[in-house]
Motif scaffolding. Structure first.
Motif, mmCIF file in Angstrom:
data_model
loop_
_atom_site.group_PDB
_atom_site.id
_atom_site.type_symbol
_atom_site.label_atom_id
_atom_site.label_comp_id
_atom_site.label_asym_id
_atom_site.label_seq_id
_atom_site.Cartn_x
_atom_site.Cartn_y
_atom_site.Cartn_z
ATOM 1 N N LEU A 1 0.816 -1.220 0.000
ATOM 2 C CA LEU A 1 0.000 0.000 0.000
ATOM 3 C C LEU A 1 0.844 1.262 0.000
ATOM 4 O O LEU A 1 0.453 2.283 -0.587
ATOM 5 N N ASP A 2 1.994 1.227 0.643
ATOM 6 C CA ASP A 2 2.866 2.408 0.622
ATOM 7 C C ASP A 2 3.353 2.676 -0.797
ATOM 8 O O ASP A 2 3.400 3.837 -1.246
ATOM 9 N N GLU A 3 3.685 1.623 -1.516
ATOM 10 C CA GLU A 3 4.112 1.798 -2.904
ATOM 11 C C GLU A 3 2.961 2.282 -3.765
ATOM 12 O O GLU A 3 3.135 3.141 -4.639
ATOM 13 N N CYS B 1 -5.987 -0.456 -11.290
ATOM 14 C CA CYS B 1 -6.433 -1.757 -11.784
ATOM 15 C C CYS B 1 -5.894 -2.876 -10.893
ATOM 16 O O CYS B 1 -4.678 -2.976 -10.701
ATOM 17 N N ILE B 2 -6.796 -3.690 -10.375
ATOM 18 C CA ILE B 2 -6.415 -4.835 -9.568
ATOM 19 C C ILE B 2 -7.159 -6.075 -10.064
ATOM 20 O O ILE B 2 -8.030 -5.980 -10.927
ATOM 21 N N ASN B 3 -6.816 -7.211 -9.514
ATOM 22 C CA ASN B 3 -7.363 -8.498 -9.941
ATOM 23 C C ASN B 3 -7.516 -9.345 -8.680
ATOM 24 O O ASN B 3 -6.529 -9.623 -8.001
ATOM 25 N N SER C 1 -9.244 9.108 -2.505
ATOM 26 C CA SER C 1 -8.510 10.338 -2.168
ATOM 27 C C SER C 1 -8.203 11.179 -3.399
ATOM 28 O O SER C 1 -7.984 12.385 -3.282
ATOM 29 N N VAL C 2 -8.174 10.556 -4.574
ATOM 30 C CA VAL C 2 -7.900 11.307 -5.806
ATOM 31 C C VAL C 2 -9.061 11.204 -6.802
ATOM 32 O O VAL C 2 -8.955 11.662 -7.940
ATOM 33 N N GLY C 3 -10.166 10.573 -6.392
ATOM 34 C CA GLY C 3 -11.328 10.445 -7.260
ATOM 35 C C GLY C 3 -11.124 9.492 -8.418
ATOM 36 O O GLY C 3 -11.781 9.623 -9.463
ATOM 37 N N ALA C 4 -10.242 8.504 -8.247
ATOM 38 C CA ALA C 4 -9.930 7.575 -9.335
ATOM 39 C C ALA C 4 -10.932 6.428 -9.389
ATOM 40 O O ALA C 4 -11.478 5.994 -8.370
ATOM 41 N N TYR C 5 -11.159 5.931 -10.587
ATOM 42 C CA TYR C 5 -11.875 4.674 -10.733
ATOM 43 C C TYR C 5 -10.999 3.551 -10.190
ATOM 44 O O TYR C 5 -9.760 3.613 -10.238
ATOM 45 N N LEU C 6 -11.663 2.498 -9.701
ATOM 46 C CA LEU C 6 -10.953 1.317 -9.222
ATOM 47 C C LEU C 6 -11.538 0.115 -9.945
ATOM 48 O O LEU C 6 -12.652 -0.334 -9.637
ATOM 49 N N LEU C 7 -10.814 -0.358 -10.955
ATOM 50 C CA LEU C 7 -11.250 -1.501 -11.752
ATOM 51 C C LEU C 7 -10.706 -2.778 -11.131
ATOM 52 O O LEU C 7 -9.501 -2.904 -10.901
ATOM 53 N N ARG D 1 -10.622 -2.318 1.257
ATOM 54 C CA ARG D 1 -11.112 -1.016 1.760
ATOM 55 C C ARG D 1 -9.976 0.006 1.839
ATOM 56 O O ARG D 1 -10.194 1.202 1.590
ATOM 57 N N GLU D 2 -8.781 -0.450 2.162
ATOM 58 C CA GLU D 2 -7.643 0.479 2.186
ATOM 59 C C GLU D 2 -7.314 0.962 0.774
ATOM 60 O O GLU D 2 -6.982 2.142 0.572
ATOM 61 N N ILE D 3 -7.415 0.070 -0.208
ATOM 62 C CA ILE D 3 -7.180 0.473 -1.594
ATOM 63 C C ILE D 3 -8.266 1.438 -2.053
ATOM 64 O O ILE D 3 -7.996 2.416 -2.763
ATOM 65 N N VAL D 4 -9.502 1.193 -1.615
ATOM 66 C CA VAL D 4 -10.603 2.115 -1.913
ATOM 67 C C VAL D 4 -10.284 3.506 -1.380
ATOM 68 O O VAL D 4 -10.501 4.521 -2.069
ATOM 69 N N GLN D 5 -9.772 3.596 -0.174
ATOM 70 C CA GLN D 5 -9.442 4.900 0.402
ATOM 71 C C GLN D 5 -8.406 5.641 -0.440
ATOM 72 O O GLN D 5 -8.505 6.856 -0.631
#
Length: 375
Positions: free
Chosen positions: A143-145, A158-160, A184-190, A176-180
């Protein structure tokens, strides 16, 4: 538009047809229509009589209501308006990028994963940034990276989950941490979720479409439901702006999915619990077989999959993976996928959701090949 060759699909296209022991396949062992009717208890004759009387028009352009309602049953918060049917999950992934990504948009994708998730946005001129999953971290995102790679102009992450090829499974807490980070930048999460629910335990497997208002879930009838021949998938999201963009672009390259495909899929999804029970039983039995086999081979190692249908197995030999896999194929008929298709040298991807007999025979042939390397 130039795009990199699709390594895993080109490998499958070249070698799958003549394989004696196909343990590269990633779908849970496919079913026939007769088997589908037997599994679901539906009236075969009534289905055929009803469908045979239908005129073969384009059908419901935005998707058959029964099919879309069936897809909604796989989520907690979605309604039919949130579902966009596509030509398989591969069509869904492509369609999301085609509809939402423009040149210069930052896209962050994990690797290894299905190559679509990074090569397609790169071909569209996106500012692609790769987040490399590491075995020492059980192939879970650092998550830090991820935070370092995500900037204010990031359009999509993009994740799988579960992961192809490693079988890693992100927990609800990690998601949920990836969602946060995305929020924080309003990005889509595919999230490519084609193996979702193929877990080794019975708890509910969360979807990114339920967890995040700009989460986009992609899946299909192929892997979990053993109906790859339908070539039917979907995009699922609560973000109606994304839905409208996908439907607008869809008019140019799809129009509608097949009436027959959607009718069969609707029937299957009405009994998703029965098909899922079959699939889970197969992956659980077969993973135990694979795990015992890996442990019995002193020059093989892997991180045991937590979900899905695939495992990334490393070998302690000097041969490049393409050479290793081709030689094994020619000498034994055992068919696996080179790890280099995923940027993972000296490894192979094994699909363990095939018929159990095929898996056992394929692993035995693999072992016989390893003995020839030690002579």
């Amino acid at each position: 538009m130039k795009i990199k060759p699709f390594a895993v699909e080109e490998w499958m296209n070249a070698w799958e047809e003549g394989a004696r022991f196909n343990i590269a396949e990633t779908c849970v062992d496919s079913v026939s229509l007769d088997e589908l009717f037997a599994l679901t208890g539906e009236d075969r004759d009534a289905f055929w009589n009803q469908f045979s009387a239908r005129r073969l028009t384009y059908g419901a352009i935005e998707g058959a209501p029964a099919f879309k309602q069936g897809v909604c049953g796989l989520y907690k918060t979605l309604s039919p308006q949130n579902i966009v049917p596509t030509h398989g999950a591969s069509g869904a992934n492509h369609h999301v990028f085609y509809s939402l990504i423009e040149p210069g948009d930052r896209v962050v994708s994990i690797m290894p994963t299905y190559q679509q998730l990074y090569s397609i946005p790169e071909s569209f001129g996106a500012d692609l940034q790769l987040l490399h999953l590491r075995q020492e971290n059980d192939y879970l995102p650092d998550l830090d990276e991820l935070r370092r790679l995500v900037t204010p102009n990031t359009k999509m992450i993009c994740i799988n989950n579960p992961n192809n090829p490693t079988g890693a499974l992100m927990s609800a807490g990690l998601l949920r941490e990836i969602v946060q980070i995305a929020r924080s930048v309003g990005a889509y999460l595919l999230c490519d979720e084609v193996y979702r629910h193929l877990t080794q335990t019975d708890e509910w497997c969360e979807s990114i479409a339920d967890l995040y208002e700009k989460g986009i879930s992609v899946s299909s009838m192929s892997k979990v439901f053993s109906l790859a021949g339908l070539r039917l998938g979907w995009i699922a999201t609560r973000d109606m702006e994304a839905v409208r963009a996908c439907l607008s672009h869809r008019d140019y390259d799809l129009v509608s999915c097949g009436m027959f495909d959607e009718a069969v899929a609707a029937l299957a999804l009405a009994h998703s619990d029965k098909l899922l029970a079959r699939s889970r039983a197969m992956v659980r039995e077969n993973l135990a077989i694979l795990d015992a086999w890996v442990k019995s081979e002193p020059r093989l190692t892997y991180t045991k999959p937590q979900a899905g249908t695939t495992a990334l197995v490393y070998y302690d030999y000097e041969q490049p993976s393409y050479e290793f896999c081709e030689r094994m194929y020619r000498e034994t008929g055992a068919f696996v996928t080179p790890g280099d298709c995923f940027g993972q040298p000296r490894s192979v991807r094994i699909g363990y959701a095939s018929d159990t007999g095929v898996l056992k025979d394929g692993l035995a042939a693999f072992s016989a090949f390893l003995r020839t390397l030690e002579q």
